[in-house]
Write an enzyme that holds these catalytic residues in place. Structure first.
Site, PDB file in Angstrom:
ATOM      1  N   SER A   1       0.798  -1.232   0.000  1.00  0.00           N
ATOM      2  CA  SER A   1       0.000   0.000   0.000  1.00  0.00           C
ATOM      3  C   SER A   1       0.829   1.280   0.000  1.00  0.00           C
ATOM      4  O   SER A   1       0.250   2.369  -0.111  1.00  0.00           O
ATOM      5  CB  SER A   1      -0.944   0.012   1.201  1.00  0.00           C
ATOM      6  OG  SER A   1      -2.027  -0.857   0.980  1.00  0.00           O
TER       7      SER A   1
ATOM      8  N   LYS B   1       0.088   3.797  -2.631  1.00  0.00           N
ATOM      9  CA  LYS B   1      -0.927   4.842  -2.542  1.00  0.00           C
ATOM     10  C   LYS B   1      -0.331   6.242  -2.430  1.00  0.00           C
ATOM     11  O   LYS B   1      -1.063   7.233  -2.568  1.00  0.00           O
ATOM     12  CB  LYS B   1      -1.861   4.570  -1.370  1.00  0.00           C
ATOM     13  CG  LYS B   1      -2.694   3.298  -1.529  1.00  0.00           C
ATOM     14  CD  LYS B   1      -3.677   3.126  -0.386  1.00  0.00           C
ATOM     15  CE  LYS B   1      -4.559   1.908  -0.575  1.00  0.00           C
ATOM     16  NZ  LYS B   1      -3.962   0.662  -0.042  1.00  0.00           N
TER      17      LYS B   1
ATOM     18  N   SER C   1      -5.639   3.526   4.844  1.00  0.00           N
ATOM     19  CA  SER C   1      -5.166   2.805   3.661  1.00  0.00           C
ATOM     20  C   SER C   1      -6.309   2.134   2.909  1.00  0.00           C
ATOM     21  O   SER C   1      -6.180   1.007   2.421  1.00  0.00           O
ATOM     22  CB  SER C   1      -4.117   1.761   4.062  1.00  0.00           C
ATOM     23  OG  SER C   1      -3.396   1.310   2.941  1.00  0.00           O
TER      24      SER C   1
END
Length: 378
Positions: free
Chosen positions: A57, A60, A117
């Site tokens: 993640s 991101k 997240s």
């Protein structure tokens, strides 16, 4: 010929701890890592920094960067409403459990991405901004190329496992720096420890534990999957110096945070930012045959210099300027340089440039000046 001025560097020290011993081999438990200073972009410590690894993640950061760029350019607003598609709601993993056709503001979705997240919000924002996930991924890779992220190939906006979705510690530092340097408003989200959505009905807890437990933490993004293991891009600021610590493929969540703290502690302990200034005001430089008698020199680049702390107190600055110039002179033309040294080591060479243009006198202007001088002197 050039005139040279020397003097002690006027500086602002950013004090922290003593320089740790053995800094060349920090106790970082990860497959790859990197420590970068934000203002200068200088890498302070790294190993395996170009190894292509799964970022999970931490991906991101690029998703958030593209959203923030759209907001700051005016093409997207915090209050714009985003409608969740069935595909966005099907992501799984970290999420806020969006329902199909649920509408939520860009601000709330961005908060969910930065704090929790949320994969569903990442995809919803991607679809809203680019029309489709595929189009958004194209934007991600194009932006990565513009930033010099040569180790990176994005396949989705979430970081969920996908064969060939890779980046490196160095590339993550590049996009992290771009985000925090040019879009500081993102701190409104990345520094949140706990918050709520849906009018207080849904709680958010930051996946980045450093936000609560590390002095000066400003962000930025965690990530973990079974194959990527535990990843982190951690940012922190103390006394005006902000550092970026990237940790990839750490064995446990605790180890990734401890490794990031080790990197950040080293950076704050070992380095300082200094404000370099000439030892005295820069004198105008005469211009021959110009429509102005002189030009004013100025620094072209930022005078902020990053240096090891033991070198800061011994810093000196030398200014070299052209004694005179011949017209024409263009605005921004280099007319000298400022050299910052410490113990004989050159730390920085900063160009000095002309503040404004000076055009060359025409033949008739020169003749007019000569006649005026002759008659006034008679």
């Amino acid at each position: 010929m050039k005139k040279v001025l020397s003097g002690l560097l006027s500086l602002v020290m950013l004090l922290a701890l003593a320089v740790p011993a053995g800094a060349e081999s920090l106790a970082v438990e990860a497959e790859a890592c990197l420590l970068m200073e934000k203002t200068t972009g200088r890498v302070l410590y790294a190993f395996n920094e170009h190894q292509q690894l799964e970022p999970a993640s931490v991906t991101k950061i690029m998703t958030v960067l593209l959203v923030m760029e759209a907001i700051d350019s005016g093409t997207l607003g915090y209050d714009d409403m985003v409608t969740a598609s069935a595909y966005a709601c099907s992501m799984g993993g970290s999420q806020i459990w969006l329902k199909e056709n649920e509408r939520m503001s860009v601000e709330d979705m961005l908060k969910a991405v930065c704090v929790a997240s949320a994969n569903d919000c990442s995809v919803a924002l991607a679809e809203h901004l680019a029309g489709s996930v595929d189009a958004f991924v194209e934007k991600m890779n194009r932006r990565a190329g513009e930033l010099g992220m040569n180790d990176t190939s994005f396949l989705n906006p979430t970081g969920l496992p996908a064969r060939g979705h890779v980046t490196s510690a160095y590339d993550i530092a590049l996009m992290s720096r771009e985000l925090i340097l040019n879009h500081p408003d993102v701190r409104r989200f990345t520094t949140i420890w706990m918050d709520t959505l849906r009018e207080g009905e849904f709680g958010l807890n930051n996946t980045n534990k450093l936000i609560r437990f590390y002095q000066g933490a400003t962000g930025l993004k965690t990530g973990s999957t079974d194959s990527a293991l535990y990843c982190l891009s951690a940012t922190a600021e103390r006394n005006g110096m902000e550092l970026i610590a990237v940790v990839l493929k750490s064995p446990t969540s605790t180890q990734r945070f401890e490794s990031a703290k080790t990197l950040l502690n080293y950076g704050f302990a070992a380095y300082a930012l200094a404000q370099a200034q000439p030892p005295e005001p820069l004198s105008p430089i005469p211009v021959e045959l110009g429509d102005a008698p002189c030009v004013i020199p100025r620094l072209e680049d930022s005078p902020v210099i990053l240096a090891a702390k033991e070198k800061v107190n011994a810093m000196e600055v030398t200014v070299e300027l052209e004694e005179r110039l011949s017209a024409p002179v263009e605005a921004g033309q280099q007319v000298g340089r400022m050299v910052v040294t410490s113990g004989g080591e050159v730390l920085a060479e900063l160009p000095l440039v002309a503040e404004e243009s000076v055009a060359r006198l025409t033949y008739w202007q020169i003749l007019e000046q000569c006649l005026r001088t002759a008659f006034l002197g008679a």
